[in-house]
Design an enzyme around this catalytic site. Structure first.
Site, PDB file in Angstrom:
ATOM      1  N   TYR A  20       0.802  -1.230   0.000  1.00 53.10           N
ATOM      2  CA  TYR A  20       0.000   0.000   0.000  1.00 53.10           C
ATOM      3  C   TYR A  20       0.833   1.278   0.000  1.00 53.10           C
ATOM      4  O   TYR A  20       0.287   2.369  -0.105  1.00 53.10           O
ATOM      5  CB  TYR A  20      -0.910   0.022   1.236  1.00 53.10           C
ATOM      6  CG  TYR A  20      -1.869  -1.131   1.310  1.00 53.10           C
ATOM      7  CD1 TYR A  20      -3.086  -1.091   0.644  1.00 53.10           C
ATOM      8  CD2 TYR A  20      -1.561  -2.272   2.040  1.00 53.10           C
ATOM      9  CE1 TYR A  20      -3.984  -2.154   0.698  1.00 53.10           C
ATOM     10  CE2 TYR A  20      -2.444  -3.350   2.105  1.00 53.10           C
ATOM     11  CZ  TYR A  20      -3.646  -3.280   1.428  1.00 53.10           C
ATOM     12  OH  TYR A  20      -4.518  -4.330   1.485  1.00 53.10           O
ATOM     13  N   HIS A  25      -4.317   6.625  -0.643  1.00 51.04           N
ATOM     14  CA  HIS A  25      -4.897   6.477   0.694  1.00 51.04           C
ATOM     15  C   HIS A  25      -3.827   6.588   1.783  1.00 51.04           C
ATOM     16  O   HIS A  25      -4.149   6.732   2.949  1.00 51.04           O
ATOM     17  CB  HIS A  25      -5.564   5.099   0.776  1.00 51.04           C
ATOM     18  CG  HIS A  25      -6.929   5.101   1.406  1.00 51.04           C
ATOM     19  ND1 HIS A  25      -7.714   6.225   1.546  1.00 51.04           N
ATOM     20  CD2 HIS A  25      -7.658   4.084   1.939  1.00 51.04           C
ATOM     21  CE1 HIS A  25      -8.861   5.894   2.115  1.00 51.04           C
ATOM     22  NE2 HIS A  25      -8.853   4.611   2.382  1.00 51.04           N
ATOM     23  N   ASN A  78      -9.923   0.811   7.955  1.00 51.26           N
ATOM     24  CA  ASN A  78     -11.271   0.747   8.546  1.00 51.26           C
ATOM     25  C   ASN A  78     -11.270   0.322  10.012  1.00 51.26           C
ATOM     26  O   ASN A  78     -12.305   0.295  10.647  1.00 51.26           O
ATOM     27  CB  ASN A  78     -12.178  -0.181   7.719  1.00 51.26           C
ATOM     28  CG  ASN A  78     -11.613  -1.588   7.605  1.00 51.26           C
ATOM     29  OD1 ASN A  78     -10.445  -1.822   7.919  1.00 51.26           O
ATOM     30  ND2 ASN A  78     -12.425  -2.519   7.159  1.00 51.26           N
ATOM     31  N   ASP A 103      -6.114  11.528   3.272  1.00 51.28           N
ATOM     32  CA  ASP A 103      -6.450  11.876   1.900  1.00 51.28           C
ATOM     33  C   ASP A 103      -7.889  12.371   1.840  1.00 51.28           C
ATOM     34  O   ASP A 103      -8.738  11.933   2.617  1.00 51.28           O
ATOM     35  CB  ASP A 103      -6.263  10.653   0.988  1.00 51.28           C
ATOM     36  CG  ASP A 103      -7.089   9.448   1.452  1.00 51.28           C
ATOM     37  OD1 ASP A 103      -6.970   9.066   2.633  1.00 51.28           O
ATOM     38  OD2 ASP A 103      -7.851   8.895   0.645  1.00 51.28           O
ATOM     39  N   ASN A 124     -13.198   5.803   5.552  1.00 59.44           N
ATOM     40  CA  ASN A 124     -13.282   4.739   6.555  1.00 59.44           C
ATOM     41  C   ASN A 124     -12.377   4.960   7.761  1.00 59.44           C
ATOM     42  O   ASN A 124     -12.707   4.554   8.868  1.00 59.44           O
ATOM     43  CB  ASN A 124     -12.970   3.383   5.912  1.00 59.44           C
ATOM     44  CG  ASN A 124     -14.101   2.914   5.020  1.00 59.44           C
ATOM     45  OD1 ASN A 124     -15.250   3.304   5.221  1.00 59.44           O
ATOM     46  ND2 ASN A 124     -13.794   2.107   4.033  1.00 59.44           N
TER      47      ASN A 124
END
Length: 198
Positions: A20, A25, A78, A103, A124
């Site tokens: 990631y 994000h 989340n 973000d 989230n």
């Protein structure tokens, strides 16, 4: 001795792991990396086992710089609220001294805004923080990523890498967001908004 401390907790929102790392994000991680560099420290595991942290002072040398804890939760976006609440309890930080760096789809790329409180706008990470803290009254440094082009799904868009063109200017945006965090903890919300939200 008061129940709350004078520490600021700056949470860089993102998803852990190399998969990631370059995603839109994960801008919160990038900004916290820059802040850690400014503080001359490296992230290390916090004793709660739920986040990596840097503890130190943030601000211009020779000024009474406030104590700051930079945090990168080890959970996915989340579920970030649990680690944030655990850190807030550990350091006795009230929600008003928590800063979420994240973000923001509704702000154009290469733009940012600072605010206190508000909804989660479908984010989230913010939703999880609001739920765990029992309030949305924490500061947000909202780093714009813009809306996805064409019909691209929002979830796919936030979990994709920046474009080549965006990557060229991204370091300036990260630097600016780090400046905004520094301004927020040293000069307060109003002056920070005047300087960065114009």
């Amino acid at each position: 001795m008061s129940e709350t401390s004078e520490v600021w907790l700056v949470v860089g929102l993102g998803n852990p792991g190399p998969t990631y790392a370059g995603h839109r994000h994960n801008i919160g991680y990038l900004v916290n990396d820059e802040l850690a560099r400014r503080m001359g420290a490296s992230f290390r595991a916090h004793k709660t086992g739920r986040a990596d942290v840097v503890e130190g002072r943030l601000g211009a040398p020779g000024t009474p710089a406030p104590r700051v804890v930079l945090a990168r939760p080890r959970s996915y976006m989340n579920e970030v609220g649990g680690p944030v609440k655990a850190l807030a309890s550990f350091y006795k930080v009230a929600p008003a001294r928590i800063v979420a760096v994240h973000d923001e789809l509704d702000i154009a790329f290469d733009t940012m805004r600072v605010k206190l409180g508000g909804g989660d706008n479908g984010h989230n990470g913010l939703k999880s923080m609001r739920s765990s803290l029992g309030t949305g009254d924490f500061h947000r440094v909202r780093v714009g990523i813009g809306r996805p082009p064409g019909r691209q799904d929002v979830a796919d868009f936030v979990l994709s890498n920046y474009s080549t063109a965006e990557r060229k200017v991204l370091p300036f945006g990260v630097d600016l967001a780090a400046d905004a965090v520094e301004s927020l903890v040293t000069e307060g919300l109003e002056r920070t908004q005047q300087r960065f939200n114009s």
